[in-house]
Design a protein around this motif. Structure first.
Motif, PDB file in Angstrom:
ATOM      1  N   LEU A 174       0.834  -1.200   0.000  1.00  0.00           N
ATOM      2  CA  LEU A 174       0.000   0.000   0.000  1.00  0.00           C
ATOM      3  C   LEU A 174       0.872   1.254   0.000  1.00  0.00           C
ATOM      4  N   ASN A 175       0.517   2.224  -0.813  1.00  0.00           N
ATOM      5  CA  ASN A 175       1.138   3.550  -0.760  1.00  0.00           C
ATOM      6  C   ASN A 175       0.319   4.395   0.205  1.00  0.00           C
ATOM      7  N   MET A 176       0.934   4.791   1.320  1.00  0.00           N
ATOM      8  CA  MET A 176       0.180   5.468   2.373  1.00  0.00           C
ATOM      9  C   MET A 176       0.874   6.739   2.813  1.00  0.00           C
ATOM     10  N   ARG A 177       0.114   7.822   2.868  1.00  0.00           N
ATOM     11  CA  ARG A 177       0.630   9.057   3.435  1.00  0.00           C
ATOM     12  C   ARG A 177       0.609   8.899   4.955  1.00  0.00           C
ATOM     13  N   ILE A 178       1.775   8.954   5.565  1.00  0.00           N
ATOM     14  CA  ILE A 178       1.877   8.837   7.017  1.00  0.00           C
ATOM     15  C   ILE A 178       3.191   9.465   7.435  1.00  0.00           C
ATOM     16  N   ALA A 179       3.169  10.184   8.545  1.00  0.00           N
ATOM     17  CA  ALA A 179       4.337  10.957   8.969  1.00  0.00           C
ATOM     18  C   ALA A 179       5.048  10.305  10.147  1.00  0.00           C
ATOM     19  N   GLY A 180       6.252  10.798  10.406  1.00  0.00           N
ATOM     20  CA  GLY A 180       6.973  10.469  11.622  1.00  0.00           C
ATOM     21  C   GLY A 180       7.453   9.036  11.716  1.00  0.00           C
ATOM     22  N   LEU A 181       7.735   8.635  12.954  1.00  0.00           N
ATOM     23  CA  LEU A 181       8.216   7.281  13.192  1.00  0.00           C
ATOM     24  C   LEU A 181       7.129   6.244  12.909  1.00  0.00           C
ATOM     25  N   GLY A 182       5.875   6.689  12.895  1.00  0.00           N
ATOM     26  CA  GLY A 182       4.802   5.790  12.497  1.00  0.00           C
ATOM     27  C   GLY A 182       4.987   5.308  11.065  1.00  0.00           C
ATOM     28  N   GLY A 183       5.538   6.177  10.218  1.00  0.00           N
ATOM     29  CA  GLY A 183       5.834   5.774   8.852  1.00  0.00           C
ATOM     30  C   GLY A 183       6.890   4.690   8.806  1.00  0.00           C
ATOM     31  N   GLU A 184       7.920   4.832   9.664  1.00  0.00           N
ATOM     32  CA  GLU A 184       8.963   3.801   9.736  1.00  0.00           C
ATOM     33  C   GLU A 184       8.383   2.489  10.242  1.00  0.00           C
ATOM     34  N   MET A 185       7.483   2.570  11.195  1.00  0.00           N
ATOM     35  CA  MET A 185       6.821   1.379  11.724  1.00  0.00           C
ATOM     36  C   MET A 185       6.032   0.671  10.626  1.00  0.00           C
ATOM     37  N   MET A 186       5.274   1.439   9.841  1.00  0.00           N
ATOM     38  CA  MET A 186       4.444   0.842   8.804  1.00  0.00           C
ATOM     39  C   MET A 186       5.286   0.255   7.676  1.00  0.00           C
ATOM     40  N   VAL A 191       4.276  -1.520   4.059  1.00  0.00           N
ATOM     41  CA  VAL A 191       3.633  -0.312   3.521  1.00  0.00           C
ATOM     42  C   VAL A 191       4.692   0.604   2.917  1.00  0.00           C
ATOM     43  N   ASN A 192       4.365   1.210   1.787  1.00  0.00           N
ATOM     44  CA  ASN A 192       5.218   2.251   1.212  1.00  0.00           C
ATOM     45  C   ASN A 192       4.785   3.580   1.826  1.00  0.00           C
ATOM     46  N   ALA A 193       5.491   4.005   2.884  1.00  0.00           N
ATOM     47  CA  ALA A 193       5.118   5.220   3.604  1.00  0.00           C
ATOM     48  C   ALA A 193       5.596   6.450   2.849  1.00  0.00           C
ATOM     49  N   VAL A 194       4.692   7.401   2.668  1.00  0.00           N
ATOM     50  CA  VAL A 194       4.984   8.625   1.916  1.00  0.00           C
ATOM     51  C   VAL A 194       4.667   9.818   2.807  1.00  0.00           C
ATOM     52  N   LEU A 195       5.611  10.753   2.927  1.00  0.00           N
ATOM     53  CA  LEU A 195       5.361  11.983   3.680  1.00  0.00           C
ATOM     54  C   LEU A 195       5.095  13.100   2.692  1.00  0.00           C
ATOM     55  N   MET A 196       3.977  13.776   2.869  1.00  0.00           N
ATOM     56  CA  MET A 196       3.651  14.918   2.011  1.00  0.00           C
ATOM     57  C   MET A 196       2.904  15.938   2.843  1.00  0.00           C
ATOM     58  N   PRO A 197       2.974  17.218   2.459  1.00  0.00           N
ATOM     59  CA  PRO A 197       2.225  18.243   3.192  1.00  0.00           C
ATOM     60  C   PRO A 197       0.733  17.955   3.166  1.00  0.00           C
ATOM     61  N   ALA A 209      -2.336   8.177  -6.475  1.00  0.00           N
ATOM     62  CA  ALA A 209      -0.916   8.157  -6.120  1.00  0.00           C
ATOM     63  C   ALA A 209      -0.704   7.481  -4.774  1.00  0.00           C
ATOM     64  N   ILE A 210      -1.693   7.590  -3.881  1.00  0.00           N
ATOM     65  CA  ILE A 210      -1.637   6.883  -2.602  1.00  0.00           C
ATOM     66  C   ILE A 210      -2.946   6.120  -2.410  1.00  0.00           C
ATOM     67  N   ASP A 211      -2.855   5.027  -1.658  1.00  0.00           N
ATOM     68  CA  ASP A 211      -4.007   4.159  -1.412  1.00  0.00           C
ATOM     69  C   ASP A 211      -4.645   4.405  -0.055  1.00  0.00           C
ATOM     70  N   ALA A 212      -3.927   5.117   0.805  1.00  0.00           N
ATOM     71  CA  ALA A 212      -4.400   5.358   2.165  1.00  0.00           C
ATOM     72  C   ALA A 212      -3.733   6.610   2.695  1.00  0.00           C
TER      73      ALA A 212
END
Length: 357
Positions: A174-186, A191-197, A209-212
């Motif tokens: 899954l491509n997921m917008r998620i920030a911080g260390l939670g992104g590293e956890m996912m 999960v493909n963690a993506v940080l975006m504004p 572009a993202i699924d979640a």
């Protein structure tokens, strides 16, 4: 509130104002006039209005001796560059969340919120009485910054997903917008963690572009229109249970303020913090009811997914501890506090909530 009213501000990231033009505070007839960029759209409920409320309180409490002009995300500096602008002296004050600057120091995550971490009240208690503020001051001083806590989102949503999450397999790829260390956890869960504004989330979800996306909770998620993309919202956010907000000063500018104005800024931040937490509790409840009426399902993550998240977080926490001396020092302080606060919370607050139903 229309989504476009506060999203359009994030479209432009104009940094063209030269450092020299902004470096020194404008002073007129004994009045300090500072520009204050925010990492969030300034009209965004909770996270954005936190900055505008702080500015309003400072001006009133100082009887006009400090006037702050708030700029939303991208209006003066890019959303993730607020602390950089303050550090460099391009502005004397900014509004953000610490983990937006985590590339500067991994310790910043712990001043915001981390997976399976503290509640908002526990977080404030640690900052105020558990040594957290002293560590925050010490670490930020290395970048010539002075941070002040200004609020918290409260318990967040785990994310909006385009398909149901019924097992760990459903997270794979899954491509997921998620920030911080939670992104590293996912990431450890596939999960493909993506940080975006924040201003880019809706378009990214809409385009595929993202699924979640994990953003904040019912109030802000509704305002940003995520329910128009999917009706599946998972709660709570074990990846980011809460998120602290900050007012950050250039340390030289802070030190130049007289003591009464420092106290006013701290008092205004405290009041804005209380109002923001209350705003989230009240309007999240209203927004959740509206979303449910519109067909949104608020779902719980399966137990095996939660357990896998916890195991992944334990790995990320230890990797972060080993990689950063500052993060290790802050984590040691937090763990000492949590050893006392978590048993108390379980015995009182958790039992009460379970019994209340």
């Amino acid at each position: 509130m229309k989504r476009r009213q506060f999203l359009t501000a994030g479209a432009a990231a104009s940094v063209g104002m030269g450092a020299a033009a902004l470096a020194a505070p404008a002073v007129a007839q004994g009045r300090i006039e500072w520009n204050m960029p925010s990492g969030f759209p300034k009209a965004a409920p909770g996270v954005g209005t936190n900055s505008t409320r702080f500015a309003e309180l400072v001006e009133k409490m100082s009887d006009g001796r400090i006037v702050l002009t708030v700029y939303g995300a991208g209006e003066l500096v890019p959303p993730f560059a607020v602390e950089d602008a303050v550090q460099q002296g391009n502005v004397q004050i900014g509004h953000s969340t610490p983990y937006y600057a985590a590339s500067k120091t991994a310790a910043a995550h712990w001043f915001t919120g981390v997976p399976f971490g503290m509640t908002p009240t526990e977080h404030f208690a640690w900052l105020k009485w558990g040594g957290g503020q002293e560590l925050w001051d010490e670490i930020y001083a290395e970048r010539n910054l002075k941070p002040i806590y200004s609020g918290n989102s409260g318990t967040q949503a785990g994310g909006w997903f385009k398909k149901r999450i019924e097992s760990l397999a459903d997270l794979q790829g899954l491509n997921m917008r998620i920030a911080g260390l939670g992104g590293e956890m996912m990431r450890k869960l596939g999960v493909n963690a993506v940080l975006m504004p924040a201003t880019e989330i809706f378009q990214a979800m809409q385009s595929g572009a993202i699924d979640a996306a994990e953003w904040v909770g019912p109030l802000l998620d509704q305002a940003f229109g995520l329910q128009r993309i999917t009706s599946l919202c998972y709660t709570p956010a074990f990846a980011e249970p809460t998120a602290g907000l900050e007012i950050v000063f250039n340390l030289d500018a802070w030190n130049a303020l007289p003591d009464d104005l420092k106290a006013i800024c701290e008092g205004a931040a405290n009041q804005a913090a209380m109002e923001t937490l209350g705003q989230f509790d009240y309007f999240n409840a209203l927004a959740m009811a509206q979303l449910e009426e519109a067909g949104v399902e608020f779902l719980a993550f399966p137990d095996d997914v939660v357990e896998a998240m916890r195991e992944a977080w334990n790995e990320v926490r230890e990797e972060t501890r080993a990689a950063s001396a500052d993060a290790a020092k802050v984590l040691e302080s937090i763990e000492a506090f949590e050893a006392k606060s978590f048993p108390y919370t379980r015995a009182f607050t958790q039992r009460y909530l379970e019994g209340r139903g």
